[in-house]
Design an enzyme around this catalytic site. Structure first.
Site, short mmCIF file in Angstrom:
data_model
loop_
_atom_site.label_atom_id
_atom_site.label_comp_id
_atom_site.label_asym_id
_atom_site.label_seq_id
_atom_site.Cartn_x
_atom_site.Cartn_y
_atom_site.Cartn_z
N GLY A 15 0.82 -1.20 0.00
CA GLY A 15 0.00 0.00 0.00
C GLY A 15 0.85 1.25 0.00
N PHE A 119 -13.98 21.68 12.53
CA PHE A 119 -14.44 20.39 12.01
C PHE A 119 -15.32 19.75 13.07
CE2 PHE A 119 -13.42 17.44 8.54
CZ PHE A 119 -12.91 18.32 7.60
N GLN A 239 -18.22 3.95 9.51
CA GLN A 239 -18.77 5.30 9.52
C GLN A 239 -19.49 5.69 8.23
OE1 GLN A 239 -16.06 9.00 9.50
NE2 GLN A 239 -16.97 8.95 11.53
N HIS A 241 -20.60 8.97 6.43
CA HIS A 241 -20.38 10.42 6.46
C HIS A 241 -21.69 11.08 6.08
CE1 HIS A 241 -18.84 14.36 5.50
NE2 HIS A 241 -17.63 14.02 5.89
N LEU A 251 -17.89 12.52 -1.76
CA LEU A 251 -17.89 13.24 -0.50
C LEU A 251 -17.90 14.75 -0.66
CD1 LEU A 251 -17.56 12.35 2.52
CD2 LEU A 251 -15.29 13.33 2.32
N GLU A 254 -16.60 17.88 5.42
CA GLU A 254 -17.13 18.53 6.61
C GLU A 254 -16.58 19.96 6.71
OE1 GLU A 254 -17.27 15.48 9.58
OE2 GLU A 254 -16.39 16.91 10.98
N ARG A 287 -19.96 12.73 13.35
CA ARG A 287 -20.59 12.23 12.12
C ARG A 287 -21.72 11.24 12.34
NH1 ARG A 287 -15.06 11.67 8.57
NH2 ARG A 287 -14.86 13.91 8.26
N HIS A 368 -18.21 5.56 4.43
CA HIS A 368 -17.01 6.38 4.35
C HIS A 368 -15.76 5.76 4.95
CE1 HIS A 368 -14.76 10.03 3.95
NE2 HIS A 368 -14.62 10.20 5.25
N GLU A 399 -5.81 3.26 7.58
CA GLU A 399 -7.22 2.92 7.79
C GLU A 399 -7.42 1.43 8.04
OE1 GLU A 399 -9.98 4.76 5.08
OE2 GLU A 399 -11.60 3.39 5.66
N ARG A 410 -15.08 7.76 14.22
CA ARG A 410 -13.90 8.60 14.04
C ARG A 410 -14.29 10.07 13.85
NH1 ARG A 410 -11.38 10.86 9.63
NH2 ARG A 410 -12.45 9.64 8.04
N SER A 415 -8.18 10.78 10.60
CA SER A 415 -7.59 9.68 9.83
C SER A 415 -6.24 10.10 9.27
CB SER A 415 -8.50 9.21 8.70
OG SER A 415 -7.77 8.31 7.91
C1 LIG Z 1 -13.29 11.25 -0.29
C2 LIG Z 1 -12.58 11.10 1.02
C3 LIG Z 1 -12.23 12.24 1.75
C4 LIG Z 1 -11.55 12.11 2.98
N1 LIG Z 1 -11.20 13.24 3.68
C5 LIG Z 1 -10.49 13.12 4.82
C6 LIG Z 1 -10.03 14.27 5.53
O1 LIG Z 1 -10.24 15.41 5.11
N2 LIG Z 1 -9.35 14.09 6.67
C7 LIG Z 1 -9.08 12.85 7.17
O2 LIG Z 1 -8.45 12.75 8.22
N3 LIG Z 1 -9.50 11.74 6.51
C8 LIG Z 1 -10.18 11.85 5.36
N4 LIG Z 1 -10.58 10.70 4.69
C9 LIG Z 1 -10.15 9.40 5.18
C10 LIG Z 1 -8.70 9.16 4.75
O3 LIG Z 1 -8.43 9.82 3.56
C11 LIG Z 1 -8.40 7.68 4.56
O4 LIG Z 1 -8.81 6.98 5.69
C12 LIG Z 1 -6.91 7.50 4.37
O5 LIG Z 1 -6.44 8.30 3.31
C13 LIG Z 1 -6.49 6.06 4.13
O6 LIG Z 1 -5.09 6.06 3.88
P1 LIG Z 1 -4.27 4.72 3.83
O7 LIG Z 1 -2.84 5.10 3.68
O8 LIG Z 1 -4.63 3.86 4.98
O9 LIG Z 1 -4.79 4.00 2.51
P2 LIG Z 1 -5.08 4.53 1.02
O10 LIG Z 1 -4.66 5.93 0.82
O11 LIG Z 1 -6.49 4.17 0.72
O12 LIG Z 1 -4.12 3.64 0.17
C14 LIG Z 1 -4.27 2.24 0.08
C15 LIG Z 1 -3.10 1.69 -0.69
O13 LIG Z 1 -3.15 0.28 -0.65
C16 LIG Z 1 -2.90 -0.23 -1.93
N5 LIG Z 1 -3.52 -1.57 -1.98
C17 LIG Z 1 -4.74 -1.95 -1.54
N6 LIG Z 1 -4.92 -3.26 -1.75
C18 LIG Z 1 -3.79 -3.72 -2.30
C19 LIG Z 1 -3.36 -4.99 -2.75
N7 LIG Z 1 -4.13 -6.06 -2.67
N8 LIG Z 1 -2.12 -5.10 -3.29
C20 LIG Z 1 -1.32 -4.00 -3.40
N9 LIG Z 1 -1.68 -2.79 -3.00
C21 LIG Z 1 -2.90 -2.65 -2.45
C22 LIG Z 1 -3.45 0.78 -2.89
O14 LIG Z 1 -2.83 0.68 -4.14
C23 LIG Z 1 -3.09 2.08 -2.16
O15 LIG Z 1 -1.79 2.47 -2.51
C24 LIG Z 1 -11.25 10.83 3.47
C25 LIG Z 1 -11.60 9.69 2.74
C26 LIG Z 1 -12.28 9.83 1.54
C27 LIG Z 1 -12.69 8.58 0.81
#
Ligand SMILES: Cc1cc2nc3c(=O)[nH]c(=O)nc-3n(C[C@H](O)[C@H](O)[C@H](O)COP(=O)(O)OP(=O)(O)OC[C@H]3O[C@@H](n4cnc5c(N)ncnc54)[C@H](O)[C@@H]3O)c2cc1C
Length: 595
Positions: A15, A119, A239, A241, A251, A254, A287, A368, A399, A410, A415
């Site tokens: 990831g 927020f 959650q 949203h 989305l 907020e 939320r 969300h 996440e 949350r 996040s």
């Molecule tokens: C539209 C939106 C707006 C948001 N706004 C906010 C905000 O303003 N503030 C806040 O705190 N949070 C916000 N969130 C929540 C937050 O953005 C996410 O929880 C967070 O970005 C998740 O990050 P992550 O690094 O855990 O995973 P992600 O950024 O989702 O990345 C997952 C990674 O895993 C990889 N992956 C998945 N499965 C595999 C696999 N089988 N093999 C290889 N690679 C894989 C993908 O390629 C990717 O690189 C928002 C979420 C959304 C959807």
């Protein structure tokens, strides 16, 4: 069968979102690290995060990390582990400043400091009023975090394997030995042999029909772990949203309410206040509270024109909000909205033909964020039972991990904070682990089982369409395991999911080739989604109380006497086994939440 390519690294991170990249940056300081991602790194969902990253910098008014911790615990409906929350809120401050020093272009206040906005659920503990704590770069905060971290990783020579889809974890007894991945361009299987593995695969919002989550968020990481004997924690807490674009789920941050936007029902009322849902903090309640309020307004026939949505209004005529420019206080206007919420304005114009400066936006709750996930400690080490035994060398962050700082619900902006704080701590721990750990040998046929499963899917002539199965799963989860749940609805979902699981054995794909075969990968992802949906429904079914995002019509009260505990769901043969572990309490005693 073609020979399988084997690679060797100290550590493999699955990831490339905010959590994976932050971990890679830190683990990469001393270990030889590979980051595997099914998406090109900068397409990760972190790039879609809009509103902000929470840290009590107090740049324009008084704030403290203890207040941030209090809000996080209260927002979590007291299910968060308070020792971990302290780490989150304390470390947030330095970590955000560290991001700024890496070059992240935050918006600024006229005094030159990082701009912060209000927020939901973030308050001044003394007055109970909203506090400005969300640090942001317009409404593209996640995009900036992702770009900044990716550049830092490139600068520091982290090894990337882009468009490598990880499909299995190599676990031998109580050790991990690496992962199995498919190179999407060629369809070839690769084994990544390593001392340590981290899952940073993000969320699983695609279990539901209306979601803010990208198509790629299919729960691969947690499903792989579950299959390899690791339990999933608190999966009943997902959650919704409150402000997704009606029908589309995209989305609307907020941050719109943080900038003064208000929610209005079909009778023109500011229902959060008028109908008594949150008389003090109003539209900025947490939320879960706002999503339930919208659901109840719609159910009572007070949606806009009796439909299943309400309005989110940020038009300057309605919004009584001021900003400072050239030493003067000005009422918010088009220029301010265009500067602070450019992407949102763009989305609603493009997808709805609605200009948010002159018209309200139609919104409904959208799936969300997963509060649950792979259980870890604050150093990202994966815990495999209720006694907190950890599996050496296995890590999770972001996440997909459940530390647990978000408990049952949350708070917005927490996040992004979680990704960078715990991504960093996990990366550091991984580096230390790799210094002393041995590279254990790969078992024979390390990839055999998952290769056989892919062959089964490729050859199947069962005639069941994966698209139809996915639709049925999303419909039943949306209908039955959503903002409100009852024993009856969850039972209906469980019966349907069991049936879908049986039918999954007969899915048939069209593309039998190897090159960029997204057909087979999506069919495999569907297997993950089905499993995650079942774990969610099983965990929810067995919790007879309402807490945070888990709201039961048949058990409307929180029950701290019996249920102030975390759920652990293990796979057990064809079924599931549940286990529970206590919540780590601290300074904040569980109280009724009043907003
Ligand atoms: C539209 C939106 C707006 C948001 N706004 C906010 C905000 O303003 N503030 C806040 O705190 N949070 C916000 N969130 C929540 C937050 O953005 C996410 O929880 C967070 O970005 C998740 O990050 P992550 O690094 O855990 O995973 P992600 O950024 O989702 O990345 C997952 C990674 O895993 C990889 N992956 C998945 N499965 C595999 C696999 N089988 N093999 C290889 N690679 C894989 C993908 O390629 C990717 O690189 C928002 C979420 C959304 C959807």
């Amino acid at each position: 069968m073609a020979e399988i390519k084997v690679h060797q690294f100290d550590a493999v991170i699955v990831g490339a979102g905010g959590a994976g990249l932050m971990a890679a940056l830190y683990a990469g300081k001393s270990a030889n690290v590979a980051v595997l991602s099914k998406l090109y790194p900068t397409r990760s969902h972190t790039g879609a995060a809009q509103g902000g990253v929470g840290a009590a910098l107090g740049n324009i008014e008084e704030d403290s990390w203890e207040w941030h911790a209090y809000d996080t615990v209260k927002g979590s409906d007291y299910l968060a582990d308070q020792d971990a929350v302290d780490v989150l809120c304390q470390e947030a401050i330095n970590t955000v400043i560290e991001l700024e020093h890496m070059g992240l272009p935050f918006d600024r206040f006229p005094n030159g400091k990082i701009s912060q906005r209000r927020f939901g659920g973030h308050t001044n503990k003394d007055t109970g009023k909203p506090v400005t704590r969300a640090c942001h770069a317009a409404d593209r905060t996640g995009h900036m975090i992702l770009q900044t971290l990716y550049q830092q990783c490139i600068k520091n020579d982290v090894n990337f394997f882009d468009e490598f889809h990880v499909v299995d974890l190599i676990r031998v007894d109580e050790t991990v030995r690496g992962v199995v991945a498919i190179e999407m361009a060629t369809g070839e299987f690769h084994v990544f042999h390593s001392k340590a593995v981290m899952f940073a695969t993000g969320g699983w919002g695609r279990v539901w029909e209306v979601t803010s989550n990208a198509h790629s968020l299919t729960g691969d990481g947690p499903a792989i772990c579950l299959r390899r004997g690791i339990p999933l924690q608190d999966m009943e807490f997902f959650q919704f949203h409150p402000t997704g674009i009606y029908k589309l789920g995209i989305l609307i941050t907020e941050g719109v309410r943080g900038e003064g936007g208000v929610l209005i029902n079909g009778e023109g009322e500011r229902f959060m206040e008028v109908r008594g849902y949150a008389p003090n903090i109003k539209d900025l309640a947490s939320r879960d509270v706002v999503s339930r309020a919208i659901y109840l307004e719609v159910k009572a026939g007070r949606g806009i024109n009796g439909q299943k949505y309400v309005h989110l209004d940020v038009t300057p005529e309605v919004v009584n909000h001021y900003y400072e420019k050239d030493g003067e206080d000005r009422r918010i206007d088009r220029a301010y909205i265009e500067a602070k919420l450019p992407d949102i304005a763009d989305f609603t114009r493009t997808y709805l033909g609605v200009d948010p400066v002159t018209e309200p936006m139609p919104v409904q709750p959208t799936a969300h964020y997963g509060m649950g996930g792979i259980p870890t400690d604050v150093n990202g080490r994966v815990l495999i039972d209720a006694n907190k035994t950890f599996l050496p060398g296995l890590y999770a962050a972001g996440e997909v991990a459940c530390v647990s700082v978000h408990g049952a619900n949350r708070l917005g902006t927490n996040s992004l904070t979680d990704l960078v704080v715990f991504g960093k701590l996990a990366g550091k721990d991984m580096a230390t682990y790799c210094e002393s750990a041995e590279m254990l040998p790969l078992p024979d046929g390390a990839a055999a089982e998952v290769i056989a499963e892919f062959e089964r899917i490729r050859q199947s002539k069962g005639g069941v369409s994966p698209t139809d199965l996915r639709k049925r799963m999303q419909e039943t989860m949306t209908e039955n395991v959503s903002v409100f749940r009852t024993e009856e609805t969850m039972k209906a979902a469980l019966d349907e999911l069991k049936e879908l699981r049986a039918q999954y054995q007969s899915v048939e794909i069209q593309d039998k080739g190897k090159t960029f075969n997204t057909d087979i990968l999506e069919a495999w992802e569907l297997g993950c989604l089905l499993e995650i949906a079942e774990v969610t429904a099983v965990s929810a079914y067995t919790r007879p109380e309402s807490r945070g995002a888990h709201a039961r019509d048949d058990f409307p009260k929180r029950n701290d006497v019996d249920w102030l505990k975390h759920t652990l769901c293990h796979r057990d043969g064809d079924g599931y086994r549940l286990d529970y572990k206590p919540v780590t309490l601290g300074r904040y005693e569980p109280k009724e939440r009043v907003y």
